[in-house]
Design a protein around this motif. Sequence first.
Motif, PDB file in Angstrom:
ATOM      1  N   LYS A 147      70.948 -26.106 -12.591  1.00 53.79           N
ATOM      2  CA  LYS A 147      70.108 -27.249 -12.938  1.00 53.79           C
ATOM      3  C   LYS A 147      70.907 -28.546 -12.980  1.00 53.79           C
ATOM      4  O   LYS A 147      70.366 -29.611 -12.667  1.00 53.79           O
ATOM      5  CB  LYS A 147      69.393 -26.986 -14.264  1.00 53.79           C
ATOM      6  CG  LYS A 147      68.276 -25.949 -14.130  1.00 53.79           C
ATOM      7  CD  LYS A 147      67.389 -25.883 -15.347  1.00 53.79           C
ATOM      8  CE  LYS A 147      68.056 -25.117 -16.469  1.00 53.79           C
ATOM      9  NZ  LYS A 147      67.122 -24.914 -17.615  1.00 53.79           N
ATOM     10  N   GLU A 148      72.172 -28.474 -13.336  1.00 48.51           N
ATOM     11  CA  GLU A 148      73.003 -29.678 -13.318  1.00 48.51           C
ATOM     12  C   GLU A 148      73.200 -30.177 -11.888  1.00 48.51           C
ATOM     13  O   GLU A 148      73.152 -31.389 -11.620  1.00 48.51           O
ATOM     14  CB  GLU A 148      74.361 -29.395 -13.964  1.00 48.51           C
ATOM     15  CG  GLU A 148      75.310 -30.587 -13.990  1.00 48.51           C
ATOM     16  CD  GLU A 148      74.781 -31.760 -14.782  1.00 48.51           C
ATOM     17  OE1 GLU A 148      75.186 -32.904 -14.477  1.00 48.51           O
ATOM     18  OE2 GLU A 148      73.955 -31.552 -15.697  1.00 48.51           O
ATOM     19  N   VAL A 149      73.420 -29.255 -10.942  1.00 47.43           N
ATOM     20  CA  VAL A 149      73.546 -29.640  -9.536  1.00 47.43           C
ATOM     21  C   VAL A 149      72.240 -30.240  -9.038  1.00 47.43           C
ATOM     22  O   VAL A 149      72.229 -31.281  -8.347  1.00 47.43           O
ATOM     23  CB  VAL A 149      73.937 -28.419  -8.678  1.00 47.43           C
ATOM     24  CG1 VAL A 149      73.760 -28.719  -7.192  1.00 47.43           C
ATOM     25  CG2 VAL A 149      75.380 -28.010  -8.963  1.00 47.43           C
ATOM     26  N   LEU A 150      71.123 -29.627  -9.379  1.00 46.92           N
ATOM     27  CA  LEU A 150      69.825 -30.140  -8.947  1.00 46.92           C
ATOM     28  C   LEU A 150      69.555 -31.523  -9.533  1.00 46.92           C
ATOM     29  O   LEU A 150      68.979 -32.387  -8.870  1.00 46.92           O
ATOM     30  CB  LEU A 150      68.723 -29.160  -9.342  1.00 46.92           C
ATOM     31  CG  LEU A 150      68.702 -27.854  -8.544  1.00 46.92           C
ATOM     32  CD1 LEU A 150      67.806 -26.829  -9.217  1.00 46.92           C
ATOM     33  CD2 LEU A 150      68.231 -28.112  -7.119  1.00 46.92           C
ATOM     34  N   LYS A 151      69.973 -31.723 -10.766  1.00 48.82           N
ATOM     35  CA  LYS A 151      69.820 -33.039 -11.402  1.00 48.82           C
ATOM     36  C   LYS A 151      70.549 -34.105 -10.609  1.00 48.82           C
ATOM     37  O   LYS A 151      70.037 -35.206 -10.377  1.00 48.82           O
ATOM     38  CB  LYS A 151      70.345 -32.979 -12.837  1.00 48.82           C
ATOM     39  CG  LYS A 151      70.289 -34.300 -13.592  1.00 48.82           C
ATOM     40  CD  LYS A 151      70.870 -34.132 -14.986  1.00 48.82           C
ATOM     41  CE  LYS A 151      70.924 -35.463 -15.731  1.00 48.82           C
ATOM     42  NZ  LYS A 151      71.519 -35.323 -17.092  1.00 48.82           N
ATOM     43  N   LYS A 152      71.774 -33.804 -10.168  1.00 49.40           N
ATOM     44  CA  LYS A 152      72.550 -34.766  -9.383  1.00 49.40           C
ATOM     45  C   LYS A 152      71.916 -35.009  -8.015  1.00 49.40           C
ATOM     46  O   LYS A 152      72.020 -36.100  -7.463  1.00 49.40           O
ATOM     47  CB  LYS A 152      73.976 -34.256  -9.196  1.00 49.40           C
ATOM     48  CG  LYS A 152      74.805 -34.236 -10.468  1.00 49.40           C
ATOM     49  CD  LYS A 152      76.197 -33.680 -10.185  1.00 49.40           C
ATOM     50  CE  LYS A 152      77.042 -33.642 -11.458  1.00 49.40           C
ATOM     51  NZ  LYS A 152      78.382 -33.061 -11.201  1.00 49.40           N
ATOM     52  N   ALA A 153      71.276 -33.969  -7.464  1.00 48.46           N
ATOM     53  CA  ALA A 153      70.740 -34.069  -6.102  1.00 48.46           C
ATOM     54  C   ALA A 153      69.348 -34.670  -6.043  1.00 48.46           C
ATOM     55  O   ALA A 153      68.911 -35.087  -4.958  1.00 48.46           O
ATOM     56  CB  ALA A 153      70.721 -32.682  -5.452  1.00 48.46           C
ATOM     57  N   MET A 154      68.644 -34.740  -7.156  1.00 49.63           N
ATOM     58  CA  MET A 154      67.270 -35.232  -7.144  1.00 49.63           C
ATOM     59  C   MET A 154      67.185 -36.622  -6.523  1.00 49.63           C
ATOM     60  O   MET A 154      68.003 -37.490  -6.792  1.00 49.63           O
ATOM     61  CB  MET A 154      66.709 -35.271  -8.565  1.00 49.63           C
ATOM     62  CG  MET A 154      66.185 -33.940  -9.045  1.00 49.63           C
ATOM     63  SD  MET A 154      64.799 -33.390  -8.046  1.00 49.63           S
ATOM     64  CE  MET A 154      64.953 -31.616  -8.283  1.00 49.63           C
ATOM     65  N   GLY A 155      66.184 -36.800  -5.701  1.00 52.10           N
ATOM     66  CA  GLY A 155      66.026 -38.055  -4.992  1.00 52.10           C
ATOM     67  C   GLY A 155      66.826 -38.128  -3.713  1.00 52.10           C
ATOM     68  O   GLY A 155      66.845 -39.163  -3.047  1.00 52.10           O
ATOM     69  N   GLY A 156      67.480 -37.022  -3.347  1.00 54.84           N
ATOM     70  CA  GLY A 156      68.305 -37.011  -2.152  1.00 54.84           C
ATOM     71  C   GLY A 156      68.279 -35.664  -1.468  1.00 54.84           C
ATOM     72  O   GLY A 156      67.258 -34.977  -1.436  1.00 54.84           O
ATOM     73  N   VAL A 157      69.437 -35.273  -0.949  1.00 52.97           N
ATOM     74  CA  VAL A 157      69.564 -34.026  -0.187  1.00 52.97           C
ATOM     75  C   VAL A 157      70.632 -33.155  -0.829  1.00 52.97           C
ATOM     76  O   VAL A 157      71.726 -33.628  -1.146  1.00 52.97           O
ATOM     77  CB  VAL A 157      69.937 -34.322   1.284  1.00 52.97           C
ATOM     78  CG1 VAL A 157      70.243 -33.026   2.040  1.00 52.97           C
ATOM     79  CG2 VAL A 157      68.810 -35.085   1.979  1.00 52.97           C
ATOM     80  N   LEU A 158      70.293 -31.876  -1.019  1.00 55.82           N
ATOM     81  CA  LEU A 158      71.241 -30.886  -1.519  1.00 55.82           C
ATOM     82  C   LEU A 158      71.674 -30.023  -0.347  1.00 55.82           C
ATOM     83  O   LEU A 158      70.855 -29.356   0.285  1.00 55.82           O
ATOM     84  CB  LEU A 158      70.608 -30.025  -2.608  1.00 55.82           C
ATOM     85  CG  LEU A 158      71.470 -28.863  -3.142  1.00 55.82           C
ATOM     86  CD1 LEU A 158      72.742 -29.387  -3.787  1.00 55.82           C
ATOM     87  CD2 LEU A 158      70.668 -28.010  -4.117  1.00 55.82           C
ATOM     88  N   PHE A 159      72.966 -30.024  -0.051  1.00 55.92           N
ATOM     89  CA  PHE A 159      73.529 -29.272   1.074  1.00 55.92           C
ATOM     90  C   PHE A 159      74.302 -28.091   0.500  1.00 55.92           C
ATOM     91  O   PHE A 159      75.316 -28.276  -0.184  1.00 55.92           O
ATOM     92  CB  PHE A 159      74.443 -30.185   1.890  1.00 55.92           C
ATOM     93  CG  PHE A 159      75.063 -29.538   3.101  1.00 55.92           C
ATOM     94  CD1 PHE A 159      74.382 -29.466   4.298  1.00 55.92           C
ATOM     95  CD2 PHE A 159      76.348 -29.025   3.047  1.00 55.92           C
ATOM     96  CE1 PHE A 159      74.953 -28.893   5.428  1.00 55.92           C
ATOM     97  CE2 PHE A 159      76.939 -28.448   4.157  1.00 55.92           C
ATOM     98  CZ  PHE A 159      76.234 -28.379   5.356  1.00 55.92           C
ATOM     99  N   ILE A 160      73.826 -26.863   0.774  1.00 58.01           N
ATOM    100  CA  ILE A 160      74.467 -25.661   0.250  1.00 58.01           C
ATOM    101  C   ILE A 160      75.171 -24.954   1.399  1.00 58.01           C
ATOM    102  O   ILE A 160      74.533 -24.345   2.260  1.00 58.01           O
ATOM    103  CB  ILE A 160      73.445 -24.718  -0.408  1.00 58.01           C
ATOM    104  CG1 ILE A 160      72.631 -25.461  -1.475  1.00 58.01           C
ATOM    105  CG2 ILE A 160      74.157 -23.515  -1.045  1.00 58.01           C
ATOM    106  CD1 ILE A 160      71.533 -24.613  -2.112  1.00 58.01           C
ATOM    107  N   ASP A 161      76.493 -25.045   1.427  1.00 59.60           N
ATOM    108  CA  ASP A 161      77.264 -24.430   2.501  1.00 59.60           C
ATOM    109  C   ASP A 161      77.494 -22.952   2.205  1.00 59.60           C
ATOM    110  O   ASP A 161      77.639 -22.560   1.044  1.00 59.60           O
ATOM    111  CB  ASP A 161      78.606 -25.150   2.655  1.00 59.60           C
ATOM    112  CG  ASP A 161      79.250 -24.896   4.011  1.00 59.60           C
ATOM    113  OD1 ASP A 161      78.553 -24.370   4.909  1.00 59.60           O
ATOM    114  OD2 ASP A 161      80.430 -25.230   4.172  1.00 59.60           O
ATOM    115  N   GLU A 162      77.515 -22.149   3.262  1.00 62.82           N
ATOM    116  CA  GLU A 162      77.666 -20.693   3.140  1.00 62.82           C
ATOM    117  C   GLU A 162      76.670 -20.147   2.113  1.00 62.82           C
ATOM    118  O   GLU A 162      77.013 -19.396   1.203  1.00 62.82           O
ATOM    119  CB  GLU A 162      79.103 -20.340   2.755  1.00 62.82           C
ATOM    120  CG  GLU A 162      80.120 -20.759   3.817  1.00 62.82           C
ATOM    121  CD  GLU A 162      81.538 -20.346   3.482  1.00 62.82           C
ATOM    122  OE1 GLU A 162      81.957 -20.529   2.321  1.00 62.82           O
ATOM    123  OE2 GLU A 162      82.217 -19.826   4.378  1.00 62.82           O
ATOM    124  N   ALA A 163      75.404 -20.533   2.300  1.00 60.88           N
ATOM    125  CA  ALA A 163      74.359 -20.223   1.323  1.00 60.88           C
ATOM    126  C   ALA A 163      74.143 -18.727   1.144  1.00 60.88           C
ATOM    127  O   ALA A 163      73.670 -18.285   0.091  1.00 60.88           O
ATOM    128  CB  ALA A 163      73.048 -20.888   1.749  1.00 60.88           C
TER     129      ALA A 163
END
Length: 324
Positions: A147-163
């Motif tokens: 949730k902390e990562v999602l909070k930082k990504a909100m309003g933009g793009v979340l790129f998850i490498d080697e998902a």
Amino acid sequence: MASPLYAIPGPPAAAPPVPALPAADAPVVPSPAARTVAEVLAHSRIEGVMDELDRDLVGLAPVKQRIRDIAALLVIDKLRTGLGLTSQAPSLHMCFSGNPGTGKTTVALRMAQILHRLGYVRKGHLVAVTRDDLVGQYIGHTAPKTKEVLKKAMGGVLFIDEAYYLYRPENERDYGQEAIEILLQVMENQRDDLVVILAGYKDRMDTFFQSNPGMSSRIAHHLDFPDYGIDELQAIAGRMLAGQQYRFGDGADTAFRQYLERRTRQPHFANARSVRNALDRARLRQATRLFADRDRVLTADDLSTLLPQDILASRVFQLPVAAT
């Protein structure tokens, strides 16, 4: 509605770690009065972003065309909205599949800019993470991290490498599935404020989606990033050298091509990343060569030129050539 467990707090207080736009580049949302494609493009300036993508990356014609196709869809969606036509917000979650060093992160950065300039995300930032940023090591640790990562990504793009590393069915104590469940809810319930891009090797991503149909159903766009050919790798090397004010001397470009022809047949070749690493080692050999002649007056040309011996000293030339 998202359950309280997965509710994401308001806008992040801290700046995201990977900005996609300069601070001075404020969002330019297309005018609702726009009636032509040209007007939307003029207001959003996304053609400039796509031109930058062409300049940033050698080759990748299918990927660049797919990005332009997605941009075209979004522009037409804006025109439909302006005329009051029924227009469901397009699903924009994506999968970038391909080997390392094929430009996936660079394309994700440009995609974030395009989405921002067309008003599909509030900000133009990209937050790039891996499993370690999302999954905890004990009970109760994963949800806060995710949730902390999602909070930082909100309003933009979340790129998850080697998902695909989020899913480890062989370990029943693994907490990756909890992170996946949180991501699934946010990707569905807050898709108007976050775009998620999953990335990794194609075969492993295919297996990941087969094991996680819920995730697969939320991904609208699959982009395959091909490996670079020798000519493209040579062009990438030239750009990298020029960016650092270096160049190949007489015969060095031929030596580097010979290096590429051998290295691409060796294990763990990583496209542009391997090219960058090879050039770093060549610069190291050049520095050692120049350092050895301590009394020589060195010119700018001496300091910026790589010679064939700086390339040919690579251990790749001592290894057996793998069969094609």
